[in-house]
Design an enzyme around this catalytic site. Structure first.
Site, PDB file in Angstrom:
ATOM      1  N   HIS A 196     -27.073  21.056  -1.255  1.00 31.27           N
ATOM      2  CA  HIS A 196     -27.281  21.603  -2.589  1.00 31.27           C
ATOM      3  C   HIS A 196     -26.326  22.759  -2.843  1.00 31.27           C
ATOM      4  O   HIS A 196     -26.086  23.547  -1.942  1.00 31.27           O
ATOM      5  CB  HIS A 196     -28.726  22.092  -2.693  1.00 31.27           C
ATOM      6  CG  HIS A 196     -29.070  22.597  -4.051  1.00 31.27           C
ATOM      7  ND1 HIS A 196     -29.238  21.755  -5.129  1.00 31.27           N
ATOM      8  CD2 HIS A 196     -29.273  23.858  -4.509  1.00 31.27           C
ATOM      9  CE1 HIS A 196     -29.549  22.499  -6.200  1.00 31.27           C
ATOM     10  NE2 HIS A 196     -29.562  23.763  -5.845  1.00 31.27           N
ATOM     11  N   LYS A 221       0.038   5.298  -6.054  1.00 36.51           N
ATOM     12  CA  LYS A 221      -0.980   5.282  -7.125  1.00 36.51           C
ATOM     13  C   LYS A 221      -1.854   6.542  -7.062  1.00 36.51           C
ATOM     14  O   LYS A 221      -2.064   7.218  -8.060  1.00 36.51           O
ATOM     15  CB  LYS A 221      -1.817   4.009  -6.965  1.00 36.51           C
ATOM     16  CG  LYS A 221      -2.897   3.763  -7.946  1.00 36.51           C
ATOM     17  CD  LYS A 221      -4.287   4.171  -7.561  1.00 36.51           C
ATOM     18  CE  LYS A 221      -4.841   3.885  -6.224  1.00 36.51           C
ATOM     19  NZ  LYS A 221      -5.556   2.657  -6.059  1.00 36.51           N
ATOM     20  N   TYR A 253      -9.278  -3.352 -11.146  1.00 38.12           N
ATOM     21  CA  TYR A 253      -9.120  -1.944 -10.801  1.00 38.12           C
ATOM     22  C   TYR A 253      -7.701  -1.430 -11.007  1.00 38.12           C
ATOM     23  O   TYR A 253      -7.513  -0.262 -11.347  1.00 38.12           O
ATOM     24  CB  TYR A 253      -9.659  -1.656  -9.388  1.00 38.12           C
ATOM     25  CG  TYR A 253      -8.738  -2.028  -8.257  1.00 38.12           C
ATOM     26  CD1 TYR A 253      -7.852  -1.088  -7.724  1.00 38.12           C
ATOM     27  CD2 TYR A 253      -8.747  -3.296  -7.698  1.00 38.12           C
ATOM     28  CE1 TYR A 253      -7.002  -1.414  -6.678  1.00 38.12           C
ATOM     29  CE2 TYR A 253      -7.910  -3.631  -6.658  1.00 38.12           C
ATOM     30  CZ  TYR A 253      -7.037  -2.689  -6.154  1.00 38.12           C
ATOM     31  OH  TYR A 253      -6.194  -3.022  -5.126  1.00 38.12           O
ATOM     32  N   CYS A 293       0.827  -1.210   0.000  1.00 43.44           N
ATOM     33  CA  CYS A 293       0.000   0.000   0.000  1.00 43.44           C
ATOM     34  C   CYS A 293       0.858   1.256   0.000  1.00 43.44           C
ATOM     35  O   CYS A 293       0.651   2.162  -0.811  1.00 43.44           O
ATOM     36  CB  CYS A 293      -0.921  -0.031   1.222  1.00 43.44           C
ATOM     37  SG  CYS A 293      -1.930   1.433   1.367  1.00 43.44           S
ATOM     38  N   GLU A 340      -7.078   1.796 -13.208  1.00 44.00           N
ATOM     39  CA  GLU A 340      -6.496   3.008 -12.618  1.00 44.00           C
ATOM     40  C   GLU A 340      -5.247   3.443 -13.377  1.00 44.00           C
ATOM     41  O   GLU A 340      -5.048   4.638 -13.624  1.00 44.00           O
ATOM     42  CB  GLU A 340      -6.182   2.757 -11.140  1.00 44.00           C
ATOM     43  CG  GLU A 340      -7.462   2.646 -10.323  1.00 44.00           C
ATOM     44  CD  GLU A 340      -7.250   2.364  -8.848  1.00 44.00           C
ATOM     45  OE1 GLU A 340      -8.155   2.658  -8.059  1.00 44.00           O
ATOM     46  OE2 GLU A 340      -6.183   1.824  -8.469  1.00 44.00           O
ATOM     47  N   GLU A 366     -26.521  14.844  -3.911  1.00 44.53           N
ATOM     48  CA  GLU A 366     -27.897  15.069  -3.449  1.00 44.53           C
ATOM     49  C   GLU A 366     -28.884  14.171  -4.205  1.00 44.53           C
ATOM     50  O   GLU A 366     -29.969  13.876  -3.708  1.00 44.53           O
ATOM     51  CB  GLU A 366     -28.293  16.537  -3.555  1.00 44.53           C
ATOM     52  CG  GLU A 366     -28.412  17.085  -4.955  1.00 44.53           C
ATOM     53  CD  GLU A 366     -28.704  18.596  -4.960  1.00 44.53           C
ATOM     54  OE1 GLU A 366     -29.710  18.997  -4.375  1.00 44.53           O
ATOM     55  OE2 GLU A 366     -27.908  19.350  -5.576  1.00 44.53           O
ATOM     56  N   CYS A 398      -1.557   1.695  -3.042  1.00 41.36           N
ATOM     57  CA  CYS A 398      -2.557   2.763  -2.862  1.00 41.36           C
ATOM     58  C   CYS A 398      -1.976   4.179  -2.879  1.00 41.36           C
ATOM     59  O   CYS A 398      -2.459   5.049  -3.613  1.00 41.36           O
ATOM     60  CB  CYS A 398      -3.281   2.600  -1.530  1.00 41.36           C
ATOM     61  SG  CYS A 398      -3.376   0.940  -0.866  1.00 41.36           S
TER      62      CYS A 398
HETATM   63  C1  FAD Z   1      -1.117  -0.845  -7.591  1.00 42.30           C
HETATM   64  C2  FAD Z   1      -1.943  -1.138  -6.373  1.00 42.30           C
HETATM   65  C3  FAD Z   1      -2.870  -0.229  -5.949  1.00 42.30           C
HETATM   66  C4  FAD Z   1      -3.633  -0.491  -4.826  1.00 42.30           C
HETATM   67  N1  FAD Z   1      -4.564   0.435  -4.449  1.00 42.30           N
HETATM   68  C5  FAD Z   1      -5.320   0.210  -3.361  1.00 42.30           C
HETATM   69  C6  FAD Z   1      -6.262   1.179  -2.928  1.00 42.30           C
HETATM   70  O1  FAD Z   1      -6.423   2.236  -3.539  1.00 42.30           O
HETATM   71  N2  FAD Z   1      -6.983   0.917  -1.825  1.00 42.30           N
HETATM   72  C7  FAD Z   1      -6.822  -0.250  -1.116  1.00 42.30           C
HETATM   73  O2  FAD Z   1      -7.498  -0.429  -0.103  1.00 42.30           O
HETATM   74  N3  FAD Z   1      -5.943  -1.205  -1.511  1.00 42.30           N
HETATM   75  C8  FAD Z   1      -5.194  -0.989  -2.612  1.00 42.30           C
HETATM   76  N4  FAD Z   1      -4.270  -1.924  -2.996  1.00 42.30           N
HETATM   77  C9  FAD Z   1      -4.187  -3.207  -2.248  1.00 42.30           C
HETATM   78  C10 FAD Z   1      -3.373  -3.040  -0.967  1.00 42.30           C
HETATM   79  O3  FAD Z   1      -2.123  -2.484  -1.265  1.00 42.30           O
HETATM   80  C11 FAD Z   1      -3.207  -4.392  -0.290  1.00 42.30           C
HETATM   81  O4  FAD Z   1      -4.482  -4.973  -0.111  1.00 42.30           O
HETATM   82  C12 FAD Z   1      -2.526  -4.288   1.060  1.00 42.30           C
HETATM   83  O5  FAD Z   1      -1.257  -3.695   0.959  1.00 42.30           O
HETATM   84  C13 FAD Z   1      -2.406  -5.684   1.705  1.00 42.30           C
HETATM   85  O6  FAD Z   1      -1.715  -5.599   2.908  1.00 42.30           O
HETATM   86  P1  FAD Z   1      -0.936  -6.867   3.479  1.00 42.30           P
HETATM   87  O7  FAD Z   1      -0.471  -6.486   4.839  1.00 42.30           O
HETATM   88  O8  FAD Z   1      -1.736  -8.080   3.325  1.00 42.30           O
HETATM   89  O9  FAD Z   1       0.310  -7.072   2.515  1.00 42.30           O
HETATM   90  P2  FAD Z   1       1.466  -6.053   1.949  1.00 42.30           P
HETATM   91  O10 FAD Z   1       1.055  -4.668   2.221  1.00 42.30           O
HETATM   92  O11 FAD Z   1       1.691  -6.499   0.605  1.00 42.30           O
HETATM   93  O12 FAD Z   1       2.682  -6.390   2.899  1.00 42.30           O
HETATM   94  C14 FAD Z   1       3.345  -7.612   2.871  1.00 42.30           C
HETATM   95  C15 FAD Z   1       4.805  -7.368   3.234  1.00 42.30           C
HETATM   96  O13 FAD Z   1       5.405  -8.614   3.530  1.00 42.30           O
HETATM   97  C16 FAD Z   1       6.736  -8.596   3.046  1.00 42.30           C
HETATM   98  N5  FAD Z   1       7.168  -9.997   2.922  1.00 42.30           N
HETATM   99  C17 FAD Z   1       6.716 -10.941   2.054  1.00 42.30           C
HETATM  100  N6  FAD Z   1       7.289 -12.130   2.307  1.00 42.30           N
HETATM  101  C18 FAD Z   1       8.120 -11.937   3.366  1.00 42.30           C
HETATM  102  C19 FAD Z   1       8.978 -12.792   4.120  1.00 42.30           C
HETATM  103  N7  FAD Z   1       9.073 -14.097   3.849  1.00 42.30           N
HETATM  104  N8  FAD Z   1       9.692 -12.256   5.129  1.00 42.30           N
HETATM  105  C20 FAD Z   1       9.599 -10.932   5.431  1.00 42.30           C
HETATM  106  N9  FAD Z   1       8.795 -10.079   4.764  1.00 42.30           N
HETATM  107  C21 FAD Z   1       8.051 -10.581   3.749  1.00 42.30           C
HETATM  108  C22 FAD Z   1       6.620  -7.856   1.723  1.00 42.30           C
HETATM  109  O14 FAD Z   1       7.873  -7.328   1.323  1.00 42.30           O
HETATM  110  C23 FAD Z   1       5.616  -6.752   2.108  1.00 42.30           C
HETATM  111  O15 FAD Z   1       6.267  -5.605   2.575  1.00 42.30           O
HETATM  112  C24 FAD Z   1      -3.465  -1.700  -4.103  1.00 42.30           C
HETATM  113  C25 FAD Z   1      -2.511  -2.635  -4.531  1.00 42.30           C
HETATM  114  C26 FAD Z   1      -1.763  -2.359  -5.652  1.00 42.30           C
HETATM  115  C27 FAD Z   1      -0.753  -3.362  -6.111  1.00 42.30           C
END
Ligand code: FAD
Length: 463
Positions: free
Chosen positions: A438, A50, A179, A42, A183, A443, A47
């Site tokens: 308004h 983006k 999406y 994110c 986007e 609205e 997010c």
């Molecule tokens: C282009 C794009 C736009 C988006 N826009 C939106 C939006 O507008 N609104 C919205 O709500 N969501 C949006 N999302 C989705 C949102 O980013 C994700 O749903 C969210 O980040 C998920 O969080 P998470 O904690 O599950 O994983 P992540 O945020 O992906 O975090 C996982 C972390 O784990 C780390 N990791 C992985 N494996 C290991 C390991 N073995 N050891 C240590 N670290 C590890 C990774 O490096 C990463 O930093 C978007 C996603 C993308 C790709």
């Protein structure tokens, strides 16, 4: 047994950071491992960056429209590298805020890849050390599907790289209709790139309301994006002049300068050691969890994108809070995935919460559909033909608003507020009893006089 930590979190993204902070605040000894940058998808490549690019892409229309309101803007120029540098500086600032927040909460950040190494054990790839924890939370997120089966996929890039392109291409093809594809099509086209979407389905944005999808297609096309549905890439090749040729399933060959693939996201499970604990995956390769986010190993939980329930940041954060309540506050709490509002920051923007009309038709026999499409006030001076759509899907038996769908400027902001009445079961009469603001576009949502469509016993009646 004495463990090194009460909680070990793998992955410092939206879900992992929230869980680590909340658990540490309640006195637990917490470590969180991150293999890349703190903040996760994110903050670093999702997010936030983006949305900054989306803002950048909106200026061209604003400059054009300004003349109708008496402004002379003069000649304008856009510089991609300035945008990327400014965006990167903001992301670096945010990353350090995330680090500080973890430290302030008392969670130990370990900058290393981490994998499961047997019961209650985690191995840190950087040092090779193994640490132990009473509870382990897997929050490793997901990554773009590289579409490895596509010949020439290595010539394409994904959303990860889109944030750091050296220069803006003149022409781009984007594969996908979700999406992220939509986007980025808005971003690139708004910045002047000749943009084409290639999507295998019959209409883009498959999980959204059909009226929204159709109007989005029409409006986006009006803004110059070429949307090709019902086609897939068959192979991609590089031409001697450096351009790319995309061979599509219908037989056509499209020449372009860049190709972005946004064809789904794959849960980050490879090499995590899940099998050592008998943790299972679903058909999509996501970690299977119960209603409390617990995996098959009773001391290992998983949240966020790696579980592929709903891949959104607020959902990952909510799952994190429920996990901490369940495990550290002795309050078993199931995440609630109903009526999650969401936005598509495309051109035009979409905001939605609750059931689409099609989903409502599958579950309810009697519905009232209220919808209107109109040219917003601003367009009266600019001459822009852009239309805004407002739609409510109402259960005709109970008058409860089942779904609200908006397309047009500010739709994402509207969806956030619409989520409150829809989540709490407001009726159409409650909407009507609310005074309009308004003049606004929103609205319309509280002034619908009569349904534009009635469904009775599953049959559509004339309004
Ligand atoms: C282009 C794009 C736009 C988006 N826009 C939106 C939006 O507008 N609104 C919205 O709500 N969501 C949006 N999302 C989705 C949102 O980013 C994700 O749903 C969210 O980040 C998920 O969080 P998470 O904690 O599950 O994983 P992540 O945020 O992906 O975090 C996982 C972390 O784990 C780390 N990791 C992985 N494996 C290991 C390991 N073995 N050891 C240590 N670290 C590890 C990774 O490096 C990463 O930093 C978007 C996603 C993308 C790709």
């Amino acid at each position: 047994m004495d463990y090194d930590y009460d909680l070990f979190v793998i992955g410092a993204g939206s879900g992992g950071v929230r869980a680590a902070r909340q658990a540490a605040r309640s006195g637990a000894r917490v470590a969180i491992a991150e293999a890349d940058r703190v903040g996760g998808t994110c903050v670093i490549r999702g997010c936030v960056p983006k949305k900054l690019l989306v803002y950048a892409s909106q200026f061209a229309e604003e400059f054009e429209d300004a003349a109708a309101f008496g402004w002379s803007v003069g000649s304008v120029e856009f510089d991609w590298s300035t945008l990327i540098a400014n965006k990167d500086a903001e992301i670096a600032r945010l990353e350090s805020v995330y680090r500080d927040n973890l430290a302030r909460a008392g969670a130990e950040l370990i900058e290393s890849r981490a994998v499961l190494a047997g019961d209650h054990r985690v191995r840190l790839a950087r040092t090779g050390h193994t640490v132990t924890a009473r509870t382990i939370l897997v929050a490793t997120g997901a990554r773009p599907n590289p579409h490895a089966a596509l010949a020439g996929h290595e010539l394409c890039f994904t959303s990860n790289e889109a944030f750091h392109l050296e220069k803006l291409p003149k022409r781009i093809l984007i594969g996908g209709g979700g999406y992220i594809a939509i986007e980025f099509a808005g971003i690139f086209s708004g910045l002047g790139v000749d943009t084409t979407i290639v999507y295998r389905g019959r209409e883009v944005l498959s999980r959204f309301d059909m009226d929204v999808r159709r109007l989005f297609h029409a409006e986006s096309t009006n803004k110059g994006v070429n949307i090709r549905c019902g086609e897939v890439f068959e192979r991609i090749e590089k031409r001697p002049d450096g351009s790319l040729a995309a061979h599509l399933s219908g037989g056509s060959i499209v020449e372009t300068d860049a190709i972005m693939l946004a064809v789904g996201r794959t849960p980050n499970v490879a090499g995590l050691g899940l099998e050592t604990l008998g943790i299972t995956l679903d058909k999509a390769g996501a970690i299977e969890v119960d209603e409390y986010s617990r995996t098959r190993a009773s001391h290992v939980y998983a949240i966020g994108d790696v579980t592929n329930r709903i891949q959104l940041t607020p959902v990952a954060i909510h799952e994190a809070m429920c996990f901490v309540d369940t495990v550290f506050h002795n309050r078993p709490t199931k995440p609630d995935h109903l009526s999650v509002a969401t936005a598509v920051f495309g051109r035009p923007e979409i905001g939605t919460v609750g059931l689409t009309e099609d989903a409502a038709r599958e579950r309810y026999r009697n519905l009232d559909i209220y919808k209107t499409a109109f040219r917003p006030l601003k367009g009266t001076l600019t001459g822009r033909s852009d239309r805004t759509l407002m739609k409510l899907v109402v259960d005709a038996d109970t008058d409860v608003v089942l779904g609200a769908h908006v397309l047009g400027p500010g739709a994402g902001e509207m969806a956030q507020l619409l989520a409150i009445p829809v989540k709490f079961g407001a009726t159409k009469a409650d909407f009507d009893a609310t005074m309009a603001v308004h003049p606004t576009a929103a609205e319309e949502l509280v002034t619908f006089a009569a349904p534009s469509e009635r469904v009775r016993g599953g049959e559509t009646l004339a309004a």
